[in-house]
Write an enzyme that holds these catalytic residues in place. Structure first.
Site, PDB file in Angstrom:
ATOM      1  N   ARG A   1      -6.474   2.195  11.616  1.00  0.00           N
ATOM      2  CA  ARG A   1      -6.016   0.741  11.700  1.00  0.00           C
ATOM      3  C   ARG A   1      -7.211   0.006  12.861  1.00  0.00           C
ATOM      4  O   ARG A   1      -7.453  -0.988  12.811  1.00  0.00           O
ATOM      5  CB  ARG A   1      -4.901   0.610  12.390  1.00  0.00           C
TER       6      ARG A   1
ATOM      7  N   ARG B   1      14.848  -4.050   9.496  1.00  0.00           N
ATOM      8  CA  ARG B   1      14.459  -3.481  10.684  1.00  0.00           C
ATOM      9  C   ARG B   1      14.025  -4.392  11.688  1.00  0.00           C
ATOM     10  O   ARG B   1      13.448  -5.521  11.435  1.00  0.00           O
ATOM     11  CB  ARG B   1      13.215  -2.678  10.284  1.00  0.00           C
TER      12      ARG B   1
ATOM     13  N   ARG C   1      12.342  -7.073   3.230  1.00  0.00           N
ATOM     14  CA  ARG C   1      12.455  -5.710   3.305  1.00  0.00           C
ATOM     15  C   ARG C   1      13.902  -5.638   3.937  1.00  0.00           C
ATOM     16  O   ARG C   1      14.505  -6.204   4.818  1.00  0.00           O
ATOM     17  CB  ARG C   1      11.546  -5.064   4.255  1.00  0.00           C
TER      18      ARG C   1
ATOM     19  N   ARG D   1       2.456  -8.456  13.504  1.00  0.00           N
ATOM     20  CA  ARG D   1       1.862  -7.482  12.960  1.00  0.00           C
ATOM     21  C   ARG D   1       0.738  -8.094  12.236  1.00  0.00           C
ATOM     22  O   ARG D   1      -0.352  -7.329  11.980  1.00  0.00           O
ATOM     23  CB  ARG D   1       2.954  -6.829  12.056  1.00  0.00           C
TER      24      ARG D   1
ATOM     25  N   LYS E   1       0.854  -1.385  -0.109  1.00  0.00           N
ATOM     26  CA  LYS E   1       0.086   0.169  -0.037  1.00  0.00           C
ATOM     27  C   LYS E   1       0.937   1.312   0.064  1.00  0.00           C
ATOM     28  O   LYS E   1       0.510   2.239  -0.603  1.00  0.00           O
ATOM     29  CB  LYS E   1      -1.139  -0.093   1.224  1.00  0.00           C
TER      30      LYS E   1
HETATM   31  P1  AMP Z   1       3.306   0.756   9.170  1.00  0.00           P
HETATM   32  O1  AMP Z   1       4.778   1.365   8.349  1.00  0.00           O
HETATM   33  O2  AMP Z   1       2.177   1.403   8.628  1.00  0.00           O
HETATM   34  O3  AMP Z   1       3.308  -0.701   9.029  1.00  0.00           O
HETATM   35  O4  AMP Z   1       3.576   1.098  10.635  1.00  0.00           O
HETATM   36  C1  AMP Z   1       4.674   0.681  11.707  1.00  0.00           C
HETATM   37  C2  AMP Z   1       4.244   0.797  12.965  1.00  0.00           C
HETATM   38  O5  AMP Z   1       3.718   1.939  13.386  1.00  0.00           O
HETATM   39  C3  AMP Z   1       3.001  -0.241  13.314  1.00  0.00           C
HETATM   40  O6  AMP Z   1       3.667  -1.447  13.459  1.00  0.00           O
HETATM   41  C4  AMP Z   1       2.569   0.219  14.385  1.00  0.00           C
HETATM   42  O7  AMP Z   1       3.598  -0.139  15.495  1.00  0.00           O
HETATM   43  C5  AMP Z   1       2.806   2.035  14.381  1.00  0.00           C
HETATM   44  N1  AMP Z   1       1.563   2.452  13.849  1.00  0.00           N
HETATM   45  C6  AMP Z   1       1.456   2.974  12.422  1.00  0.00           C
HETATM   46  N2  AMP Z   1       0.371   3.290  12.164  1.00  0.00           N
HETATM   47  C7  AMP Z   1      -0.430   3.091  13.225  1.00  0.00           C
HETATM   48  C8  AMP Z   1      -1.846   3.304  13.773  1.00  0.00           C
HETATM   49  N3  AMP Z   1      -2.732   3.899  12.907  1.00  0.00           N
HETATM   50  N4  AMP Z   1      -2.318   2.980  14.785  1.00  0.00           N
HETATM   51  C9  AMP Z   1      -1.280   2.147  15.878  1.00  0.00           C
HETATM   52  N5  AMP Z   1      -0.192   2.270  15.298  1.00  0.00           N
HETATM   53  C10 AMP Z   1       0.324   2.595  14.214  1.00  0.00           C
END
Ligand code: AMP
Length: 212
Positions: A89, A156, A123, A167, A14
């Site tokens: 989310r 990472r 990644r 996740r 995405k």
């Molecule tokens: P992403 O890159 O969108 O997968 O986000 C990486 C991490 O950021 C996630 O695993 C969460 O720890 C945190 N995070 C990002 N967006 C959110 C959200 N909308 N609500 C809660 N945690 C978030």
């Protein structure tokens, strides 16, 4: 005006598709993951509070996340629209955003667990400049070395096998009610995220009428 949310499991691509939409419509991407990673990198108070949660693959609490997005949506560059990537989310975030603004479309990129697991495990990030690579889709010219700054590539912490599992598990705890909310509003668009990046982009262009 385009106010778009892009949804899908981590690893569904995405972020990549959000960039294409951003260029096509000339609107900025708001990525909560990106905002949070920057806070961590800059060692801000917020960054320090969320490091352990982020590293384990857990979710940052709703109040912090909602507040972060609210502040971001008040900035000038989103006046002509935006794409939200990684937010909302949870249903609490969905309801908060619903009070904050009216969305035009929600694009859901659908992908099986096994596909997203493989993609996330591939990644890599530069330890020096932070540029993201993927050994499946965006390999570096020299193995393990950043194309931009010759820094060393690392996985990472949230790309380790246990964090990936966590996740995906967390995603499935929240995804149904979030998708149902937007389906009921009649603004949900479903996209098959498993074919190539170009094919996924083609589907999005068609469904968002970007070619007409
Ligand atoms: P992403 O890159 O969108 O997968 O986000 C990486 C991490 O950021 C996630 O695993 C969460 O720890 C945190 N995070 C990002 N967006 C959110 C959200 N909308 N609500 C809660 N945690 C978030």
């Amino acid at each position: 005006m385009h106010k778009i949310v892009i949804l899908g499991p981590p690893g569904s691509g995405k972020g990549t598709q959000a960039e294409f939409i951003s260029v096509a419509l000339n609107i900025p991407i708001i990525s909560t993951g990106h905002i949070f990673r920057n806070e961590m990198k800059n060692q801000t108070d917020l960054g320090k509070r969320i490091t352990a949660i982020m590293d384990s693959g857990g979710l940052v609490p709703d109040e912090i996340t909602n507040e972060t997005v609210k502040n971001r949506l008040q900035q000038d560059d989103v006046k002509n629209g935006y794409i939200l990537d990684g937010y909302p989310r949870t249903i609490a975030q969905v309801e908060y955003l619903d009070q904050l603004d009216e969305l035009s479309r929600v694009v859901n990129i659908d992908c099986s667990d096994s596909v997203v697991t493989d993609r996330m495990a591939a990644r890599r990030t530069c330890s020096k400049c932070g540029t993201d690579f993927n050994i499946l889709f965006k390999p570096t010219k020299v193995d393990g070395v950043c194309d931009q700054c010759q820094g060393q590539l690392i996985t990472r912490t949230d790309g380790e096998p246990d964090a990936i599992k966590e996740r995906i598990y967390i995603y499935h705890q929240q995804d149904d009610p979030v998708l149902d909310f937007y389906k009921n509003k009649g603004i949900l668009i479903n996209i098959n995220g498993e074919p190539s990046i170009e094919e996924v982009w083609q589907q999005i262009r068609e469904k968002l009428n970007l070619d007409s």
